[in-house]
Enzyme design. Structure first.
Site, mmCIF file in Angstrom:
data_model
loop_
_atom_site.group_PDB
_atom_site.id
_atom_site.type_symbol
_atom_site.label_atom_id
_atom_site.label_comp_id
_atom_site.label_asym_id
_atom_site.label_seq_id
_atom_site.Cartn_x
_atom_site.Cartn_y
_atom_site.Cartn_z
ATOM 1 N N LYS A 13 14.064 22.441 33.311
ATOM 2 C CA LYS A 13 15.382 21.900 32.961
ATOM 3 C C LYS A 13 16.339 22.021 34.150
ATOM 4 O O LYS A 13 17.194 21.143 34.359
ATOM 5 C CB LYS A 13 15.939 22.619 31.735
ATOM 6 C CG LYS A 13 15.131 22.400 30.465
ATOM 7 C CD LYS A 13 15.103 20.949 30.027
ATOM 8 C CE LYS A 13 14.430 20.764 28.677
ATOM 9 N NZ LYS A 13 14.433 19.372 28.202
ATOM 10 N N TYR B 120 11.214 31.769 28.226
ATOM 11 C CA TYR B 120 11.595 30.376 28.498
ATOM 12 C C TYR B 120 11.455 30.007 29.963
ATOM 13 O O TYR B 120 11.916 28.971 30.392
ATOM 14 C CB TYR B 120 13.047 30.204 28.044
ATOM 15 C CG TYR B 120 13.476 28.798 27.704
ATOM 16 C CD1 TYR B 120 13.007 28.169 26.553
ATOM 17 C CD2 TYR B 120 14.380 28.112 28.507
ATOM 18 C CE1 TYR B 120 13.427 26.895 26.206
ATOM 19 C CE2 TYR B 120 14.803 26.835 28.178
ATOM 20 C CZ TYR B 120 14.324 26.232 27.028
ATOM 21 O OH TYR B 120 14.747 24.973 26.691
#
Length: 258
Positions: free
Chosen positions: A163, A156
């Site tokens: 993010k 990720y």
């Protein structure tokens, strides 16, 4: 004020609103009186379906195809909003993409693609949104983040970095836009069983989903509707003193130490 009038005649942009969380948010605002700009990039059919549902609620809807990671497309999106509505009250930054790969397998193209769509777009969309919101006396900006901004999730890395950038931008925007009566926050949902989750290989195994549910104090996964309701709350007068915050909506999943 009746719930159905919470957002009466508020002009609301939800990026990436054809499916999943974005769709739930767009419909929730429409159900509560808002006129909605539905944005999509690749999948027209579900976006058109969302738009039709909004129209069936008696609300105005503008359907715009735009890759928010491309600055020309992003500007075109806001040009169409200005032409159609003349202003904007609420901007929900939901559109997201990314390359899920281990650190050593990531490539510059994947980094640029992910950061441009997820994070860069928030900054430059906010620049376009501000004058449209000032015409309406102020507004709200809410971004959708992820636990991967601060926790290490498998494969990720570039999405998590994007993010984290969104959360940092949220704080800066909240401070600098306060003088324009624009309130900025973010929502970080936990694991949600949407179409996007099927493409996240570490969780594709159904048994891992069951383990995640068992580890969630609330006893179930978060739903898109759960997220939509919290996003909507952050756009109401009751939340006016919540600024620059990241609200975690995960049923308590991240609370236990093990």
């Amino acid at each position: 004020m009746p719930e159905s009038l919470l957002f009466k005649n508020k002009i609301t942009l939800v990026t990436g609103s054809g499916r999943g969380i974005g769709r739930a948010i767009a419909l929730y605002f429409a159900q509560n009186g808002a006129d909605v700009v539905v944005n999509f990039f690749r999948n027209r059919a579900p976006a058109e379906e969302t738009a039709h549902e909004i129209e069936a609620l008696g609300r105005r809807v503008l359907l715009v195809k735009a890759d928010v990671g491309d600055l020309d497309d992003l500007n075109q999106l806001f040009d169409e909003i200005e032409q159609a509505f003349g202003g904007l009250d609420i901007f929900i930054h939901n559109a997201a993409s990314g390359y899920n790969r281990p650190v050593l397998e990531q490539k510059p193209k994947g980094w640029d693609w992910t950061m441009n769509i997820n994070a860069r777009s928030l900054l430059f969309a906010a620049q376009r949104a501000v004058p449209l919101m000032e015409k309406r006396g102020g507004g709200r900006i809410v971004s959708i983040s992820s636990p991967g901004s601060s926790r290490v999730l498998p494969d990720y890395v570039v999405v998590g970095a994007s993010k984290a950038a969104i959360e940092s931008l949220t704080r800066y925007l909240a401070v600098e836009l306060a003088q324009t009566n624009i309130i900025v926050n973010a929502v970080s949902p936990g694991m949600i069983e949407t179409e996007a989750l099927k493409h996240f290989k570490p969780l594709a195994d159904g048994s891992k989903l069951q383990k995640a549910i068992a580890a969630t104090p609330a006893g179930r996964l978060v739903t898109p509707q759960d997220v939509a309701e919290v996003v909507a709350f952050l756009c109401t007068p009751a939340s006016s003193m919540i600024r620059g915050q990241v609200i975690v909506v995960d049923g308590g999943y991240t609370l236990p130490a093990d």
